[in-house]
Design a protein around this motif. Structure first.
Motif: not given
Length: 319
Positions: A28-29, A50-56, A109-112
């Motif tokens: 989930p985002m 971009e966040v959903e496709a690459i960084y997630l 940093q935000a996602l992890l």
């Protein structure tokens, strides 16, 4: 040698954007539009897509790596019969000036920090370990700022060694992009995080030991990394991004009288473009070619951007 054999010899497994995005596996985002806007650097582009496709997907992979490393640490501690301090998982982020290292680092940093096993994620940049301007000027290195010789490598290695040893409140110097210098007496404390992200131009470089170090095991900065990311783009694209950023800064940060580059705020458009091009060709491009890009092959993951700042290909080192 045919294409298939060349592919088999590569240390990386390559993914198209769509192939990599599929590895999100329904994660989930967790970031909103406003937060993504705050994470984006000047002149960089960062969208929800971009966040959903690459960084997630990348955060999912890194969360797995961290969990495996944490289990390995526990197993080693049981084997040794010790009660050692928690050891942070250290991620290095490298790449050229203007490629978007800061944006990538802040997004990671935000996602992890949302993953349950890594709630504490710290971020430092190696800019703080640049030698003070007074030292660079005395040694004739002001035009080599950002080159390996412009850093206090010993201080950076000591910092990373202390972090990896699980020490509390390890201090890192702070750099001011306004004054273009290290802030005297000011530091940021890194206190046993679950993950530490280290962002910088030359963090993946393997330096040549000095004659006095020839008989000793001398660590590189990257020896302290558990995972490393290199952000790549074509030279012409990087030059364009650098000039665009310079032009934006001329209208924003450079207008501050305290800015080291305040004099550039008075330049006309053609003068500003010429100045930015001169700086790129004289400093950033030689550093990219000689010191930064040669470290790309040492990264665990390479993110390749297109002209629109979107990541087009992901290369993950084979395990």
């Amino acid at each position: 040698m045919d294409q298939m054999n060349r592919s088999n010899l590569s240390p990386y497994r390559s993914f198209t954007r769509d192939e990599w995005a599929a590895l999100r596996e329904g994660e989930p985002m967790v970031l909103g539009v406003d937060e993504i806007d705050r994470l984006r650097s000047l002149n960089d582009r960062l969208s929800m897509e971009e966040v959903e496709a690459i960084y997630l997907p990348l955060s999912r992979l890194l969360a797995m790596y961290v969990a495996a490393t944490q289990q390995l640490f526990k197993a080693t501690r049981r084997f040794l019969g010790s009660n050692g301090s928690k050891v942070p998982f250290v991620i290095g982020v490298a790449g050229s000036v203007a490629v978007g290292k800061s944006t990538t680092s802040r997004v990671l940093q935000a996602l992890l920090s949302r993953w349950p096993n890594t709630p504490k994620v710290d971020l430092i940049t190696t800019d703080g370990f640049l030698l003070p301007n007074a030292v660079l000027e005395s040694e004739g290195l002001m035009n080599r700022k950002g080159f390996p010789e412009s850093y206090d490598v010993k201080a950076l290695l000591t910092f990373l060694s202390d972090v990896k040893a699980g020490h509390e409140h390890v201090e890192a110097p702070i750099y001011s992009h306004l004054t273009y210098d290290v802030k005297s007496g000011e530091t940021v404390s890194v206190d046993r995080p679950d993950i530490l992200i280290v962002e910088g131009l030359n963090v993946l470089q393997a330096r040549q030991p000095s004659p006095s170090e020839a008989d000793r095991a001398v660590p590189f900065v990257s020896d302290f990394f558990d995972f490393s990311v290199y952000i790549d783009a074509a030279e012409d694209t990087l030059r364009t991004w650098y000039i665009r950023r310079f032009m934006r800064l001329r209208e924003t940060a450079f207008t501050d009288p305290q800015s080291y580059f305040h004099r550039y705020s008075k330049l006309k458009d053609d003068e500003a473009i010429a100045t930015a091009t001169h700086i790129w060709n004289g400093i950033n491009l030689p550093n990219l070619r000689t010191n930064v890009r040669p470290t790309r092959a040492r990264a665990d993951l390479v993110l390749t951007k297109g002209e629109d700042h979107m990541i087009e290909r992901v290369d993950l080192r084979k395990v």
